[in-house]
Design a protein around this motif. Structure first.
Motif, PDB file in Angstrom:
ATOM      1  N   GLY A  97      -5.214  21.244  17.094  1.00 19.52           N
ATOM      2  CA  GLY A  97      -4.532  22.489  17.412  1.00 19.52           C
ATOM      3  C   GLY A  97      -3.511  22.850  16.366  1.00 19.52           C
ATOM      4  N   VAL A  98      -2.769  23.914  16.639  1.00 21.09           N
ATOM      5  CA  VAL A  98      -1.788  24.409  15.680  1.00 21.09           C
ATOM      6  C   VAL A  98      -0.617  23.462  15.596  1.00 21.09           C
ATOM      7  CG1 VAL A  98      -0.286  26.341  15.125  1.00 21.09           C
ATOM      8  CG2 VAL A  98      -2.503  26.766  16.211  1.00 21.09           C
ATOM      9  N   GLY A  99      -0.124  23.220  14.384  1.00 15.54           N
ATOM     10  CA  GLY A  99       1.032  22.342  14.213  1.00 15.54           C
ATOM     11  C   GLY A  99       0.722  20.942  14.646  1.00 15.54           C
ATOM     12  N   GLY A 100      -0.282  20.321  14.047  1.00 19.35           N
ATOM     13  CA  GLY A 100      -0.748  19.014  14.484  1.00 19.35           C
ATOM     14  C   GLY A 100       0.298  17.938  14.435  1.00 19.35           C
ATOM     15  N   GLY A 101       1.427  18.142  13.723  1.00 15.21           N
ATOM     16  CA  GLY A 101       2.427  17.102  13.620  1.00 15.21           C
ATOM     17  C   GLY A 101       3.356  17.036  14.805  1.00 15.21           C
ATOM     18  N   ARG A 102       3.238  17.963  15.752  1.00 12.94           N
ATOM     19  CA  ARG A 102       4.169  17.982  16.884  1.00 12.94           C
ATOM     20  C   ARG A 102       3.835  16.852  17.841  1.00 12.94           C
ATOM     21  NH1 ARG A 102       4.514  23.633  19.631  1.00 12.94           N
ATOM     22  NH2 ARG A 102       5.280  24.053  17.530  1.00 12.94           N
ATOM     23  N   ARG A 103       4.860  16.222  18.406  1.00  7.53           N
ATOM     24  CA  ARG A 103       4.661  15.114  19.332  1.00  7.53           C
ATOM     25  C   ARG A 103       5.777  15.125  20.368  1.00  7.53           C
ATOM     26  NH1 ARG A 103       7.409  13.412  15.061  1.00  7.53           N
ATOM     27  NH2 ARG A 103       9.008  11.819  15.273  1.00  7.53           N
ATOM     28  N   HIS A 104       5.577  14.397  21.459  1.00 10.35           N
ATOM     29  CA  HIS A 104       6.571  14.321  22.521  1.00 10.35           C
ATOM     30  C   HIS A 104       7.104  12.896  22.582  1.00 10.35           C
ATOM     31  CE1 HIS A 104       5.494  18.306  23.987  1.00 10.35           C
ATOM     32  NE2 HIS A 104       4.231  17.963  23.818  1.00 10.35           N
ATOM     33  N   HIS A 105       8.412  12.756  22.517  1.00  9.56           N
ATOM     34  CA  HIS A 105       9.028  11.434  22.575  1.00  9.56           C
ATOM     35  C   HIS A 105       9.160  10.938  24.003  1.00  9.56           C
ATOM     36  CE1 HIS A 105      10.053  11.055  18.337  1.00  9.56           C
ATOM     37  NE2 HIS A 105      10.380  12.330  18.354  1.00  9.56           N
ATOM     38  N   GLU A 106       9.245  11.863  24.962  1.00 11.78           N
ATOM     39  CA  GLU A 106       9.429  11.469  26.351  1.00 11.78           C
ATOM     40  C   GLU A 106       8.480  12.243  27.234  1.00 11.78           C
ATOM     41  OE1 GLU A 106      13.424  12.202  27.428  1.00 11.78           O
ATOM     42  OE2 GLU A 106      14.258  10.709  26.071  1.00 11.78           O
ATOM     43  N   ARG A 107       8.097  11.602  28.325  1.00 10.20           N
ATOM     44  CA  ARG A 107       7.316  12.311  29.324  1.00 10.20           C
ATOM     45  C   ARG A 107       8.210  13.337  30.001  1.00 10.20           C
ATOM     46  NH1 ARG A 107       5.133   7.962  33.281  1.00 10.20           N
ATOM     47  NH2 ARG A 107       4.612   9.881  34.410  1.00 10.20           N
ATOM     48  N   ILE A 157       0.844  -1.189   0.000  1.00 12.50           N
ATOM     49  CA  ILE A 157       0.000   0.000   0.000  1.00 12.50           C
ATOM     50  C   ILE A 157       0.883   1.245   0.000  1.00 12.50           C
ATOM     51  CG2 ILE A 157      -1.745   1.322   1.272  1.00 12.50           C
ATOM     52  CD1 ILE A 157      -2.728  -1.278   2.459  1.00 12.50           C
ATOM     53  N   THR A 158       0.579   2.170  -0.899  1.00 15.88           N
ATOM     54  CA  THR A 158       1.240   3.464  -0.933  1.00 15.88           C
ATOM     55  C   THR A 158       0.171   4.530  -0.837  1.00 15.88           C
ATOM     56  OG1 THR A 158       3.043   2.642  -2.295  1.00 15.88           O
ATOM     57  CG2 THR A 158       2.719   5.017  -2.252  1.00 15.88           C
ATOM     58  N   ARG A 159       0.361   5.451   0.118  1.00 16.84           N
ATOM     59  CA  ARG A 159      -0.673   6.451   0.324  1.00 16.84           C
ATOM     60  C   ARG A 159      -0.044   7.799   0.675  1.00 16.84           C
ATOM     61  NH1 ARG A 159      -5.978   5.766   4.218  1.00 16.84           N
ATOM     62  NH2 ARG A 159      -6.987   7.731   3.669  1.00 16.84           N
ATOM     63  N   SER A 160      -0.617   8.863   0.111  1.00 15.43           N
ATOM     64  CA  SER A 160      -0.175  10.211   0.444  1.00 15.43           C
ATOM     65  C   SER A 160      -0.831  10.632   1.757  1.00 15.43           C
ATOM     66  CB  SER A 160      -0.568  11.194  -0.663  1.00 15.43           C
ATOM     67  OG  SER A 160       0.041  10.843  -1.884  1.00 15.43           O
ATOM     68  N   VAL A 161      -0.047  11.226   2.643  1.00 15.33           N
ATOM     69  CA  VAL A 161      -0.568  11.616   3.953  1.00 15.33           C
ATOM     70  C   VAL A 161      -0.148  13.043   4.284  1.00 15.33           C
ATOM     71  CG1 VAL A 161      -0.550   9.247   4.826  1.00 15.33           C
ATOM     72  CG2 VAL A 161       1.466  10.687   5.129  1.00 15.33           C
ATOM     73  N   ASN A 162      -0.875  13.632   5.232  1.00 13.02           N
ATOM     74  CA  ASN A 162      -0.509  14.973   5.683  1.00 13.02           C
ATOM     75  C   ASN A 162       0.513  14.876   6.816  1.00 13.02           C
ATOM     76  OD1 ASN A 162      -1.890  14.422   8.101  1.00 13.02           O
ATOM     77  ND2 ASN A 162      -3.816  15.203   7.232  1.00 13.02           N
ATOM     78  N   GLU A 163       0.947  16.005   7.320  1.00 17.15           N
ATOM     79  CA  GLU A 163       2.020  16.040   8.328  1.00 17.15           C
ATOM     80  C   GLU A 163       1.610  15.351   9.624  1.00 17.15           C
ATOM     81  OE1 GLU A 163       4.856  19.275  10.692  1.00 17.15           O
ATOM     82  OE2 GLU A 163       3.293  19.959   9.305  1.00 17.15           O
ATOM     83  N   ALA A 164       0.364  15.567  10.042  1.00 15.70           N
ATOM     84  CA  ALA A 164      -0.089  14.974  11.304  1.00 15.70           C
ATOM     85  C   ALA A 164      -0.078  13.457  11.231  1.00 15.70           C
ATOM     86  CB  ALA A 164      -1.483  15.491  11.647  1.00 15.70           C
ATOM     87  N   THR A 165      -0.597  12.915  10.118  1.00 15.96           N
ATOM     88  CA  THR A 165      -0.630  11.454   9.963  1.00 15.96           C
ATOM     89  C   THR A 165       0.775  10.883   9.875  1.00 15.96           C
ATOM     90  OG1 THR A 165      -2.744  11.638   8.799  1.00 15.96           O
ATOM     91  CG2 THR A 165      -1.545   9.563   8.563  1.00 15.96           C
ATOM     92  N   MET A 166       1.652  11.559   9.136  1.00 15.41           N
ATOM     93  CA  MET A 166       3.031  11.105   9.025  1.00 15.41           C
ATOM     94  C   MET A 166       3.703  11.057  10.406  1.00 15.41           C
ATOM     95  SD  MET A 166       6.223  12.956   7.068  1.00 15.41           S
ATOM     96  CE  MET A 166       6.182  14.279   8.286  1.00 15.41           C
ATOM     97  N   SER A 167       3.465  12.097  11.211  1.00 12.24           N
ATOM     98  CA  SER A 167       4.068  12.142  12.541  1.00 12.24           C
ATOM     99  C   SER A 167       3.560  11.002  13.423  1.00 12.24           C
ATOM    100  CB  SER A 167       3.777  13.488  13.209  1.00 12.24           C
ATOM    101  OG  SER A 167       4.335  14.546  12.461  1.00 12.24           O
ATOM    102  N   SER A 168       2.247  10.718  13.307  1.00 16.75           N
ATOM    103  CA  SER A 168       1.678   9.634  14.106  1.00 16.75           C
ATOM    104  C   SER A 168       2.253   8.281  13.711  1.00 16.75           C
ATOM    105  CB  SER A 168       0.149   9.622  13.945  1.00 16.75           C
ATOM    106  OG  SER A 168      -0.416  10.817  14.441  1.00 16.75           O
ATOM    107  N   ILE A 169       2.442   8.075  12.405  1.00 20.08           N
ATOM    108  CA  ILE A 169       2.996   6.805  11.924  1.00 20.08           C
ATOM    109  C   ILE A 169       4.434   6.633  12.410  1.00 20.08           C
ATOM    110  CG2 ILE A 169       3.717   5.538   9.852  1.00 20.08           C
ATOM    111  CD1 ILE A 169       1.281   6.793   8.427  1.00 20.08           C
ATOM    112  N   ILE A 170       5.225   7.703  12.320  1.00 21.96           N
ATOM    113  CA  ILE A 170       6.618   7.629  12.782  1.00 21.96           C
ATOM    114  C   ILE A 170       6.660   7.346  14.272  1.00 21.96           C
ATOM    115  CG2 ILE A 170       8.735   8.963  13.114  1.00 21.96           C
ATOM    116  CD1 ILE A 170       8.093  10.418  10.492  1.00 21.96           C
TER     117      ILE A 170
END
Length: 201
Positions: free
Chosen positions: A55-65, A29-42
């Motif tokens: 919210g703003v900048g949906g691709g932001r995530r935290h690697h550590e608590r 499967i090959t699929r085009s995704v937006n930044e938020a989805t890409m960040s969630s997959i990574i």
């Protein structure tokens, strides 16, 4: 082997920024995704729970608590700033005599620098680095600090010391509550003198 290929775009109205490909037994499967989805997959690939994409900048995530900040009031009962130097701490505690400074330095090593115990050289080095003038008879002052219960030998660890409750109380009261030094008995000469008198009689 059946191969399924998809080139559908993400239904989200956010612009696509990458293409993600998943391949495995019987699937491709090959699929085009937006930044938020890409960040969630990574994040999932690295075992991290994806952060909320709202919210703003949906691709932001935290690697550590975020680390929990230690309770300064619990660690430093005197209410002192944890950034105090030993020299400043000695002034803050109003330690005047050298046994008091030995106690204050030991307290500082344990409470501020999280040492489990200390020895004479640790205290000497710390006080020297704090630009404290060393006494002419360090051994005597160390003995006075121990006999006053400002410091105490650590059981099962020869040469190592800690600050017992009496010493902690003294430091935290700015040495207003200072214990009296135990008197040591010196009866050797008296005993020898009595023995000599008995022999003469």
């Amino acid at each position: 082997m059946t191969e399924y290929i998809s080139d559908q775009t993400d239904s989200s109205d956010k612009p696509t920024v990458a293409k993600v490909t998943v391949e495995g037994p019987g699937i491709s499967i090959t699929r085009s995704v937006n930044e938020a989805t890409m960040s969630s997959i990574i994040a999932l690939l690295f075992g991290v729970t994806p952060a909320s994409t709202s919210g703003v900048g949906g691709g932001r995530r935290h690697h550590e608590r975020p680390r929990e900040q230690p309770d300064k009031e619990e660690q430093l009962p005197g209410g002192w700033d944890e950034d105090l130097t030993l020299g400043e701490f000695i002034v803050e505690t109003d330690a005047r005599t050298f046994p008091q400074k030995i106690c204050a330095a030991g307290y500082y090593l344990i409470k501020f620098q999280h040492a489990e115990s200390f020895n004479r050289e640790d205290i000497k080095t710390s006080l020297t680095n704090a630009h404290e003038d060393m006494p002419g008879n360090f051994a005597r002052d160390w003995s006075n600090a121990a006999s006053s219960n400002l410091i105490a030998a650590k059981q099962g660890d020869p040469g190592q010391f800690y600050v017992p409750r009496t010493g902690r109380t003294a430091v935290e009261s700015r040495f207003q509550d200072t214990p009296k030094r135990r008197n040591t008995r010196r009866a050797t000469k008296k005993t020898n003198s009595n023995s000599s008198n008995e022999e003469l009689a």
